[in-house]
Scaffold this motif. Structure first.
Motif, PDB file in Angstrom:
ATOM      1  N   TYR A   6       0.832  -1.199   0.000  1.00 40.52           N
ATOM      2  CA  TYR A   6       0.000   0.000   0.000  1.00 40.52           C
ATOM      3  C   TYR A   6       0.864   1.246   0.000  1.00 40.52           C
ATOM      4  CZ  TYR A   6       0.888   0.930   4.982  1.00 40.52           C
ATOM      5  OH  TYR A   6       1.483   1.224   6.188  1.00 40.52           O
ATOM      6  N   ILE A  26      -3.846   3.588  -1.494  1.00 41.37           N
ATOM      7  CA  ILE A  26      -3.930   2.617  -2.593  1.00 41.37           C
ATOM      8  C   ILE A  26      -3.455   1.283  -2.039  1.00 41.37           C
ATOM      9  CG2 ILE A  26      -3.104   1.980  -4.881  1.00 41.37           C
ATOM     10  CD1 ILE A  26      -2.389   4.955  -5.293  1.00 41.37           C
ATOM     11  N   ALA A  37      -8.428   1.971  -4.396  1.00 43.84           N
ATOM     12  CA  ALA A  37      -8.040   3.172  -3.660  1.00 43.84           C
ATOM     13  C   ALA A  37      -9.266   3.741  -2.973  1.00 43.84           C
ATOM     14  CB  ALA A  37      -7.447   4.208  -4.602  1.00 43.84           C
ATOM     15  N   TYR A  65      -6.585   9.578  -9.223  1.00 39.77           N
ATOM     16  CA  TYR A  65      -5.792   8.441  -8.751  1.00 39.77           C
ATOM     17  C   TYR A  65      -6.713   7.274  -8.413  1.00 39.77           C
ATOM     18  CZ  TYR A  65      -1.096  10.417  -8.194  1.00 39.77           C
ATOM     19  OH  TYR A  65       0.154  10.915  -8.405  1.00 39.77           O
ATOM     20  N   CYS A  69      -7.444   3.187 -10.205  1.00 42.10           N
ATOM     21  CA  CYS A  69      -7.529   1.883  -9.536  1.00 42.10           C
ATOM     22  C   CYS A  69      -8.912   1.268  -9.687  1.00 42.10           C
ATOM     23  CB  CYS A  69      -7.257   2.042  -8.034  1.00 42.10           C
ATOM     24  SG  CYS A  69      -5.616   2.575  -7.624  1.00 42.10           S
TER      25      CYS A  69
END
Length: 124
Positions: A6, A26, A37, A65, A69
């Protein structure tokens, strides 16, 4: 138990000062084929570091971001890569306002529960 990695997403509103606020996590597990995430941008903490911070733009960047994911179809070309490649791309060092922290490793029975635990412990 399965291995996972992570990284904490940090918001650095004034890069020259190197002060940051944790804004997400994450989690990746190769064995579980898991990449996800979770994020939370605390506007008050962010403004404490930079009263002029563009919170809406920062939230959008942090959410991008997470989308890379959680929704690879919306992530553009990087979304088409394998989850391990995406994790490495997301956690590569950057000198922008949103920066990944160092990658850490651990063991868990449930990567999704670990994501929730890490978000509560490190971000909220």
């Amino acid at each position: 138990m399965i291995a996972f990695e992570y990284a904490v997403l940090r918001v650095v509103p004034r890069v020259e000062r190197a002060e940051f606020v944790n804004a997400g996590v994450i989690v990746y597990s190769q064995k579980a084929a898991y990449l996800a995430a979770a994020t939370h941008v605390d506007a008050d903490r962010l403004r404490a570091l930079d009263p002029d911070a563009d919170v809406a733009a920062i939230v959008a960047a942090v959410e991008a971001y997470a989308a890379t994911c959680n929704d690879p179809a919306a992530a553009g070309p990087v979304g088409a890569t394998a989850i391990g490649e995406r994790f490495r791309w997301l956690t590569a060092p950057r000198s922008t306002i949103v920066q990944p922290g160092p990658v850490h490793a651990g063991l868990t029975d449930d990567p999704a529960a670990e994501l929730d635990r890490l978000l509560r412990r490190l971000v909220l």
